[in-house]
Write a protein that holds these residues in place. Sequence first.
Motif, PDB file in Angstrom:
ATOM      1  N   TYR A 288       0.831  -1.206   0.000  1.00 38.22           N
ATOM      2  CA  TYR A 288       0.000   0.000   0.000  1.00 38.22           C
ATOM      3  C   TYR A 288       0.868   1.259   0.000  1.00 38.22           C
ATOM      4  O   TYR A 288       0.636   2.187  -0.763  1.00 38.22           O
ATOM      5  N   HIS A 289       1.874   1.280   0.839  1.00 37.88           N
ATOM      6  CA  HIS A 289       2.711   2.472   0.937  1.00 37.88           C
ATOM      7  C   HIS A 289       3.559   2.686  -0.318  1.00 37.88           C
ATOM      8  O   HIS A 289       3.814   3.824  -0.707  1.00 37.88           O
TER       9      HIS A 289
ATOM     10  N   GLU B  31       2.049   7.190  -6.573  1.00 37.87           N
ATOM     11  CA  GLU B  31       1.055   8.220  -6.879  1.00 37.87           C
ATOM     12  C   GLU B  31       1.568   9.608  -6.529  1.00 37.87           C
ATOM     13  O   GLU B  31       1.372  10.561  -7.284  1.00 37.87           O
ATOM     14  N   ASP B  32       2.213   9.735  -5.387  1.00 39.98           N
ATOM     15  CA  ASP B  32       2.763  11.035  -4.984  1.00 39.98           C
ATOM     16  C   ASP B  32       3.850  11.499  -5.948  1.00 39.98           C
ATOM     17  O   ASP B  32       3.954  12.685  -6.259  1.00 39.98           O
ATOM     18  N   THR B  33       4.652  10.570  -6.434  1.00 39.64           N
ATOM     19  CA  THR B  33       5.692  10.914  -7.401  1.00 39.64           C
ATOM     20  C   THR B  33       5.066  11.424  -8.696  1.00 39.64           C
ATOM     21  O   THR B  33       5.537  12.408  -9.270  1.00 39.64           O
ATOM     22  N   GLU B  34       4.000  10.759  -9.151  1.00 43.43           N
ATOM     23  CA  GLU B  34       3.312  11.197 -10.370  1.00 43.43           C
ATOM     24  C   GLU B  34       2.724  12.602 -10.197  1.00 43.43           C
ATOM     25  O   GLU B  34       2.828  13.442 -11.084  1.00 43.43           O
ATOM     26  N   GLU B  35       2.089  12.843  -9.055  1.00 41.60           N
ATOM     27  CA  GLU B  35       1.499  14.159  -8.807  1.00 41.60           C
ATOM     28  C   GLU B  35       2.577  15.239  -8.695  1.00 41.60           C
ATOM     29  O   GLU B  35       2.398  16.349  -9.195  1.00 41.60           O
ATOM     30  N   THR B  36       3.676  14.929  -8.056  1.00 36.24           N
ATOM     31  CA  THR B  36       4.767  15.891  -7.941  1.00 36.24           C
ATOM     32  C   THR B  36       5.333  16.230  -9.310  1.00 36.24           C
ATOM     33  O   THR B  36       5.600  17.394  -9.615  1.00 36.24           O
TER      34      THR B  36
ATOM     35  N   TRP C 164      -2.289  12.887 -17.364  1.00 39.04           N
ATOM     36  CA  TRP C 164      -1.414  11.734 -17.565  1.00 39.04           C
ATOM     37  C   TRP C 164      -2.186  10.463 -17.242  1.00 39.04           C
ATOM     38  O   TRP C 164      -3.340  10.512 -16.844  1.00 39.04           O
ATOM     39  N   GLY C 165      -1.542   9.326 -17.439  1.00 36.58           N
ATOM     40  CA  GLY C 165      -2.188   8.044 -17.134  1.00 36.58           C
ATOM     41  C   GLY C 165      -3.302   7.718 -18.103  1.00 36.58           C
ATOM     42  O   GLY C 165      -4.397   7.346 -17.680  1.00 36.58           O
ATOM     43  N   ASN C 166      -3.047   7.862 -19.405  1.00 34.87           N
ATOM     44  CA  ASN C 166      -4.066   7.612 -20.439  1.00 34.87           C
ATOM     45  C   ASN C 166      -5.338   8.425 -20.195  1.00 34.87           C
ATOM     46  O   ASN C 166      -6.449   7.908 -20.236  1.00 34.87           O
ATOM     47  N   ASN C 167      -5.148   9.693 -19.888  1.00 39.10           N
ATOM     48  CA  ASN C 167      -6.231  10.653 -19.645  1.00 39.10           C
ATOM     49  C   ASN C 167      -7.076  10.317 -18.412  1.00 39.10           C
ATOM     50  O   ASN C 167      -8.181  10.819 -18.278  1.00 39.10           O
ATOM     51  N   SER C 168      -6.567   9.498 -17.520  1.00 42.80           N
ATOM     52  CA  SER C 168      -7.353   9.138 -16.340  1.00 42.80           C
ATOM     53  C   SER C 168      -7.010   9.999 -15.126  1.00 42.80           C
ATOM     54  O   SER C 168      -7.804  10.085 -14.196  1.00 42.80           O
ATOM     55  N   LYS C 169      -5.858  10.646 -15.152  1.00 42.47           N
ATOM     56  CA  LYS C 169      -5.456  11.466 -14.005  1.00 42.47           C
ATOM     57  C   LYS C 169      -5.239  12.897 -14.462  1.00 42.47           C
ATOM     58  O   LYS C 169      -4.656  13.154 -15.506  1.00 42.47           O
ATOM     59  N   ARG C 170      -5.729  13.840 -13.649  1.00 42.76           N
ATOM     60  CA  ARG C 170      -5.635  15.259 -13.976  1.00 42.76           C
ATOM     61  C   ARG C 170      -5.245  16.038 -12.732  1.00 42.76           C
ATOM     62  O   ARG C 170      -5.626  15.695 -11.629  1.00 42.76           O
TER      63      ARG C 170
END
Length: 114
Positions: A29-30, A36-41, A96-102
Amino acid sequence: MRGFTLLEVMIALAITAGVLLTVISSVNYHLSRIAEDTEETTAVLLGRAKLEDPEFAKKTDTKGTFAPDHPDHKWEREISKTDIPGLNMIRFTVIWGNNSKRLSLVQYVPQNAQ
């Protein structure tokens, strides 16, 4: 006789298995949260860099990509007027993420600064 009975060994193994499963699922989980945090950053840093680029402010494009460094990240820009005269709102969205994340960044700028 010294030693453990079969029942004691089975109970110890069951407790160990339960603890190991809990630890493994917690680590999993961690690790996913870190990804996810890396992608958002990355998305925030890409968006801020684009918004702070003086050459980008002069362009009129409303969509694009961050290729070649980040070809899987796209961006959209929307400029709208605010209720305050002379002030525009820029909504810059990184996708990003095939248009699934904004992730959207909002910036307020004077109308003559674009």
